[in-house]
Design a protein around this motif. Sequence first.
Motif, short mmCIF file in Angstrom:
data_model
loop_
_atom_site.label_atom_id
_atom_site.label_comp_id
_atom_site.label_asym_id
_atom_site.label_seq_id
_atom_site.Cartn_x
_atom_site.Cartn_y
_atom_site.Cartn_z
N ARG A 1 -27.46 24.94 2.89
CA ARG A 1 -26.99 23.56 2.83
C ARG A 1 -26.33 23.17 4.15
O ARG A 1 -25.52 23.92 4.69
N PHE A 2 -26.67 21.98 4.62
CA PHE A 2 -26.16 21.46 5.89
C PHE A 2 -25.52 20.10 5.69
O PHE A 2 -25.93 19.33 4.82
N LEU A 3 -24.55 19.79 6.54
CA LEU A 3 -23.92 18.48 6.61
C LEU A 3 -23.91 18.05 8.07
O LEU A 3 -23.57 18.84 8.95
N GLY A 4 -24.29 16.81 8.30
CA GLY A 4 -24.24 16.27 9.65
C GLY A 4 -23.48 14.96 9.64
O GLY A 4 -23.51 14.21 8.65
N PHE A 5 -22.77 14.70 10.73
CA PHE A 5 -22.03 13.45 10.87
C PHE A 5 -22.33 12.85 12.23
O PHE A 5 -22.29 13.54 13.25
N LEU A 6 -22.63 11.56 12.23
CA LEU A 6 -22.98 10.84 13.44
C LEU A 6 -22.09 9.61 13.56
O LEU A 6 -21.92 8.86 12.59
N THR A 7 -21.51 9.41 14.73
CA THR A 7 -20.71 8.23 15.01
C THR A 7 -21.26 7.58 16.27
O THR A 7 -21.43 8.26 17.30
N ILE A 8 -21.57 6.30 16.20
CA ILE A 8 -22.09 5.55 17.34
C ILE A 8 -21.21 4.33 17.54
O ILE A 8 -20.91 3.61 16.57
N GLU A 9 -20.81 4.09 18.77
CA GLU A 9 -20.03 2.90 19.08
C GLU A 9 -20.86 1.67 18.79
O GLU A 9 -22.04 1.60 19.18
N ASP A 10 -20.27 0.70 18.09
CA ASP A 10 -20.99 -0.54 17.80
C ASP A 10 -21.33 -1.27 19.10
O ASP A 10 -20.60 -1.19 20.09
N GLY A 11 -22.46 -1.96 19.05
CA GLY A 11 -22.89 -2.72 20.21
C GLY A 11 -23.72 -1.92 21.19
O GLY A 11 -24.15 -2.45 22.20
N SER A 12 -23.94 -0.66 20.89
CA SER A 12 -24.78 0.13 21.79
C SER A 12 -25.96 0.69 21.00
O SER A 12 -25.91 0.84 19.78
N THR A 13 -27.02 0.97 21.72
CA THR A 13 -28.15 1.62 21.07
C THR A 13 -27.83 3.08 20.88
O THR A 13 -26.92 3.62 21.53
N ASN A 14 -28.54 3.74 20.01
CA ASN A 14 -28.29 5.15 19.73
C ASN A 14 -28.69 5.98 20.95
O ASN A 14 -29.89 6.15 21.22
N PRO A 15 -27.73 6.54 21.68
CA PRO A 15 -28.07 7.32 22.87
C PRO A 15 -28.79 8.62 22.54
O PRO A 15 -29.42 9.22 23.41
N LEU A 16 -28.76 9.05 21.29
CA LEU A 16 -29.47 10.28 20.91
C LEU A 16 -30.98 10.10 20.99
O LEU A 16 -31.72 11.07 21.11
N ALA B 1 -24.92 18.87 25.67
CA ALA B 1 -23.90 19.34 26.61
C ALA B 1 -24.34 19.11 28.05
O ALA B 1 -23.52 18.79 28.92
N ALA B 2 -25.63 19.24 28.31
CA ALA B 2 -26.14 19.03 29.67
C ALA B 2 -26.24 17.54 30.01
O ALA B 2 -25.89 17.13 31.11
N VAL B 3 -26.71 16.73 29.06
CA VAL B 3 -26.94 15.30 29.30
C VAL B 3 -25.65 14.50 29.19
O VAL B 3 -25.44 13.54 29.93
N GLN B 4 -24.79 14.84 28.25
CA GLN B 4 -23.52 14.17 27.98
C GLN B 4 -23.64 12.66 27.78
O GLN B 4 -23.03 11.87 28.50
N PRO B 5 -24.43 12.25 26.78
CA PRO B 5 -24.53 10.81 26.53
C PRO B 5 -23.20 10.23 26.06
O PRO B 5 -22.43 10.90 25.39
N ARG B 6 -22.94 9.01 26.43
CA ARG B 6 -21.70 8.34 26.06
C ARG B 6 -21.92 7.48 24.81
O ARG B 6 -23.03 7.08 24.52
N GLY B 7 -20.84 7.22 24.08
CA GLY B 7 -20.88 6.31 22.96
C GLY B 7 -21.37 6.93 21.66
O GLY B 7 -21.71 6.21 20.73
N VAL B 8 -21.40 8.27 21.60
CA VAL B 8 -21.90 8.93 20.41
C VAL B 8 -21.13 10.21 20.16
O VAL B 8 -20.66 10.87 21.10
N CYS B 9 -20.97 10.54 18.89
CA CYS B 9 -20.39 11.81 18.49
C CYS B 9 -21.29 12.37 17.39
O CYS B 9 -21.67 11.65 16.47
N LEU B 10 -21.65 13.63 17.51
CA LEU B 10 -22.54 14.27 16.54
C LEU B 10 -21.96 15.62 16.17
O LEU B 10 -21.49 16.36 17.04
N ALA B 11 -21.99 15.94 14.88
CA ALA B 11 -21.51 17.25 14.42
C ALA B 11 -22.38 17.70 13.25
O ALA B 11 -22.79 16.88 12.43
N TYR B 12 -22.68 18.97 13.23
CA TYR B 12 -23.41 19.58 12.11
C TYR B 12 -22.64 20.79 11.62
O TYR B 12 -22.08 21.53 12.42
N TRP B 13 -22.65 21.00 10.31
CA TRP B 13 -22.09 22.18 9.68
C TRP B 13 -23.11 22.78 8.75
O TRP B 13 -23.92 22.06 8.16
N ARG B 14 -23.05 24.10 8.59
CA ARG B 14 -23.83 24.79 7.56
C ARG B 14 -22.83 25.41 6.61
O ARG B 14 -21.91 26.12 7.02
#
Length: 108
Positions: free
Chosen positions: A51-66, A32-45
């Motif tokens: 048990r946890f589930l995580g989902f990561l979306t990264i725009e193609d053509g970019s390196t993983n900003p995380l 929230a402080a850094v606000q990297p672009r080109g990525v979406c991350l979500a975690y659920w418990r």
Amino acid sequence: MTTRRMIEFETDTDDGARRVAESVSRAFDELAAVQPRGVCLAYWRVTGTNRFLGFLTIEDGSTNPLLEVASTRSLPAAIAAHVYDGYPNPVPVDLIGTYEPDRTSDDR
């Protein structure tokens, strides 16, 4: 085009689940402080479980900003420390559909 991955795991103890949840919370605070672009991350418990589930979306053509954010870069090690077989391999997933009305930061 985007790359999507899912991670699913269960911690070895209730304390491990608490520690993982704290690590995930710290990661989202920093994101929230850094606000990297080109990525979406979500975690659920899953309620009432370790048990946890995580989902990561990264725009193609970019390196993983995380990888540039300290708390998300260290998150796999925090998870691996509390999972029986270590950090689980993220698996590719295909988005079939989604709907998200305007959200607030209270939704996490």
